[in-house]
Design a protein around this motif. Structure first.
Motif, PDB file in Angstrom:
ATOM      1  N   THR A 139       0.830  -1.207   0.000  1.00 42.93           N
ATOM      2  CA  THR A 139       0.000   0.000   0.000  1.00 42.93           C
ATOM      3  C   THR A 139       0.862   1.254   0.000  1.00 42.93           C
ATOM      4  N   ALA A 140       1.943   1.234   0.773  1.00 39.61           N
ATOM      5  CA  ALA A 140       2.824   2.395   0.860  1.00 39.61           C
ATOM      6  C   ALA A 140       3.445   2.725  -0.497  1.00 39.61           C
ATOM      7  N   ALA A 190      -4.891  11.626  -5.758  1.00 38.04           N
ATOM      8  CA  ALA A 190      -4.473  10.265  -6.088  1.00 38.04           C
ATOM      9  C   ALA A 190      -4.090   9.487  -4.828  1.00 38.04           C
ATOM     10  N   GLY A 191      -3.332  10.126  -3.935  1.00 40.55           N
ATOM     11  CA  GLY A 191      -2.962   9.467  -2.690  1.00 40.55           C
ATOM     12  C   GLY A 191      -4.169   9.155  -1.826  1.00 40.55           C
ATOM     13  N   TYR A 192      -5.101  10.094  -1.777  1.00 38.31           N
ATOM     14  CA  TYR A 192      -6.325   9.895  -1.001  1.00 38.31           C
ATOM     15  C   TYR A 192      -7.125   8.722  -1.561  1.00 38.31           C
ATOM     16  N   LEU A 196      -8.180   5.403   0.416  1.00 40.72           N
ATOM     17  CA  LEU A 196      -9.601   5.060   0.515  1.00 40.72           C
ATOM     18  C   LEU A 196      -9.850   3.641   0.023  1.00 40.72           C
ATOM     19  N   TYR A 197      -9.243   3.298  -1.103  1.00 41.07           N
ATOM     20  CA  TYR A 197      -9.403   1.958  -1.672  1.00 41.07           C
ATOM     21  C   TYR A 197      -8.807   0.897  -0.748  1.00 41.07           C
ATOM     22  N   ASN A 202      -7.213   6.656   8.527  1.00 41.00           N
ATOM     23  CA  ASN A 202      -6.494   7.887   8.871  1.00 41.00           C
ATOM     24  C   ASN A 202      -6.349   8.763   7.627  1.00 41.00           C
ATOM     25  N   LEU A 203      -7.482   9.103   7.020  1.00 42.54           N
ATOM     26  CA  LEU A 203      -7.458   9.746   5.712  1.00 42.54           C
ATOM     27  C   LEU A 203      -6.929  11.172   5.749  1.00 42.54           C
ATOM     28  N   PHE A 204      -7.199  11.914   6.812  1.00 36.70           N
ATOM     29  CA  PHE A 204      -6.704  13.293   6.867  1.00 36.70           C
ATOM     30  C   PHE A 204      -5.178  13.345   6.967  1.00 36.70           C
TER      31      PHE A 204
END
Length: 280
Positions: A139-140, A190-192, A196-197, A202-204
């Motif tokens: 993911t990173a 794009a990162g968000y 999300l996917y 910890n989206l903020f």
């Protein structure tokens, strides 16, 4: 003449797109494999960048320093491939860089070789240990790719469409402030989307990190442009058709990778940096 020139530009654009797509497919396949294949990729990137760095900075008068620095880099990346502690490899890299710098100074040479060793060593270590072998590492890296690649694409097209004041005319005359802003917005979105996917909550903080990485990737691009302009070089190499060298494609990526690795190093440790933001 105009039609021929337009056709040539279109052909070059098509070549850039095709080579970028092929490169992306290969890199993504290795990224999903993770583990040893990705560490080998990270080592290959670091090695190719150092080769291009030495050629680009024209350090032809200190072949011995280049050989010694290359040996240090090879040992460090071998340690990364074998999975040694990243902190021990960082210490070895700093020690090697200092030794290289002292040797260059004593022999009356410039410091481009040790600077390249540090730059390329940090790049290889950051990429290798960010990916690791777990889901958080995947993911990173996908987050990193999404932010950097989207930043690059959006900066290019927004800059060409909107124009306006130049971002750093003395370093890279083609870059605009509007492009930098468009790239940052695109990188954050794009990162968000990746976060999300991936189901992260910890989206903020993720959005803030994406914004920071977008800025760092653009700074990394400007840094390489400065090095090239400093030495009168157009491209770092010619390995990638339509794009130039490995550094021409990876300059923003490796800068952002180191920034993300540094965040993970501080929050979770050097061997599992992805767990800081992308672990569940």
């Amino acid at each position: 003449m105009t039609d021929s020139g337009s056709a040539g530009k279109m052909s070059n654009l098509q070549l850039r797109i095709i080579s970028a797509l092929v490169l992306a497919v290969v890199v993504l396949a290795i990224t999903f494999a993770g583990g040893l294949p990705f560490r080998l990729l990270a080592a290959a990137i670091a090695g190719a960048m150092f080769y291009e760095w030495c050629a680009m900075t024209r350090a032809t008068g200190n072949a011995r320093q280049q050989f010694v620095a290359s040996a240090f880099l090879a040992a460090i990346m071998l340690g990364a491939i074998l999975g040694y502690s990243s902190v021990s490899l960082l210490i070895l890299l700093l020690f090697s860089t200092m030794l290289s710098a002292v040797e260059c100074r004593v022999s009356g040479q410039n410091l481009w070789v040790p600077a390249g060793l540090l730059y390329c060593g940090l790049s290889g270590i950051s990429l290798a240990y960010l990916r690791g072998a777990d889901a958080a590492g995947l993911t990173a890296i996908l987050f990193l790719f999404a932010v950097v690649w989207t930043t690059d694409i959006c900066a290019y097209f927004v800059g060409r469409s909107v124009g306006g004041p130049k971002l750093a005319p003395a370093i890279s005359p083609g870059k605009t402030q509007s492009g930098a802003l468009g790239g940052a917005v695109g990188g954050v979105l794009a990162g968000y989307a990746v976060a999300l996917y991936a189901g992260l909550d910890n989206l903020f903080p993720i959005a803030l990190v994406a914004f920071f990485l977008s800025l760092v990737s653009q700074a990394g691009d400007l840094f390489e442009s400065w090095v090239k302009r400093r030495h009168g070089v157009k491209d770092s190499g010619g390995l990638i058709p339509g794009h130039g060298g490995v550094m021409d494609r990876a300059d923003g990526l490796v800068a952002a990778a180191f920034a993300l690795y540094a965040i993970g190093l501080l929050l979770a440790g050097g061997d599992i940096p992805a767990q800081a933001l992308f672990g569940k």
